[in-house]
Design a protein around this motif. Structure first.
Motif: not given
Length: 313
Positions: A166-174
């Motif tokens: 469900v709306a999975p975190f997938n991209q790295p954040r700065d």
């Protein structure tokens, strides 16, 4: 020559700098809410049950028939297992054995002084399954919980029957200066953590429909170690991509359902394409008008999809 004026100016500057330094030191202490210890006495307030795992006590709740197919629910970055109250109830009503739990550092689970990364959280999930004698289970991961179940499924595909993201975190954040030792700690204590409860409503397009949501978040913030866990998670989990894990899930051919609210700005809706590319077999459910926390915002729009998918053999 009059030397008194330069001396007075120097004295004033030193005093001013000392005052600023004192304020900088005092602010994080003044805004720190962690005044309690999460011990056995505190745990008596909690619903559900506890089990001791490798890194401490873990709080979990179970609903549904004992012989129902097990579904383990993994919450996101900071909102603990109550994010799945409606989901747990719906799954139990559909005959599943629904299990939700608090990740380390959140809710009523312990806050060990360790590195809060995917390995820690996926290890917690695996150990909980072992403790509950679940060799295999259906998994549901919300937001960062999606990254956790993805990491677990990539390493242990034989233990995952079906997977819902469900709306999975997938991209790295700065995370910018939050990564700097000392500076990150000061910013977390002085700015990020004090506003964390009130910021919970940012996940909803219509927060007015969920009165009391921020207040429900606050009790967990009072126990020592919460802030340390949150900062470590920011540094060691949100800075890493989940796509390699999702690609491994795709290669393992695990049945996957991907659910996303079209108005999600926390984990932007457009990122669904990246997850679908990584997991070609994923069934995609797009929810019109909903934001990030779809399972909270409109359970009636989400739960029928989950029940239908999880029932399939």
């Amino acid at each position: 020559m009059d030397t008194a004026r330069p001396r007075r100016l120097r004295t004033f500057l030193i005093a001013a700098l000392a005052a600023v330094a004192a304020i900088l030191v005092a602010v994080p202490y003044a805004r720190n809410r962690e005044s309690l210890t999460l011990d056995d006495a505190a745990r008596k307030q909690a619903p559900g049950q506890f089990v001791r795992l490798s890194h401490g006590m873990v709080h979990y709740r179970v609903a549904g028939p004992a012989d129902g197919a097990p579904v383990v629910l993994v919450h996101g970055f900071s909102v603990p297992d109550y994010a799945f109250d409606a989901t747990r109830s719906a799954l139990a009503g559909a005959g599943f054995r629904a299990i939700s739990f608090d990740l380390y550092g959140r809710g009523w689970s312990d806050r060990p002084d360790v590195r809060y990364d995917r390995d820690l959280f996926a290890g917690e999930l695996g150990e909980l399954m072992d403790a509950l004698h679940l060799q295999k289970a259906r998994l549901v991961g919300l937001s960062m919980g999606g990254a956790v179940v993805g990491h677990f499924a990539a390493a242990h595909p034989e233990r995952v029957q079906r997977l819902v993201l469900v709306a999975p975190f997938n991209q790295p954040r700065d995370i910018g200066v939050m990564a700097w030792p000392g500076v990150g700690e000061w910013l977390a204590r002085s700015w990020f953590l004090p506003d964390l409860a009130s910021s919970q409503t940012e996940d909803f397009p219509h927060p007015e429909k969920l009165p009391g949501w921020s207040a429900r978040f606050e009790p967990q913030m009072r126990y020592d170690g919460f802030g340390r866990a949150i900062l470590s998670t920011i540094r060691n989990t949100t800075t890493q991509s989940s796509i390699p894990d999702f690609e491994a899930v795709g290669r393992a051919k695990i049945p996957v359902e991907l659910v996303w609210g079209e108005r999600d700005t926390t984990v932007p809706y457009a990122e669904h394409a990246l997850v679908q590319q990584a997991i070609p077999q994923a069934r995609f459910v797009s929810l019109t008008g909903l934001g990030h926390m779809t399972v909270v915002e409109d359970p009636d729009a989400v739960n029928p999809h989950l029940v239908s998918f999880l029932r399939e053999n």
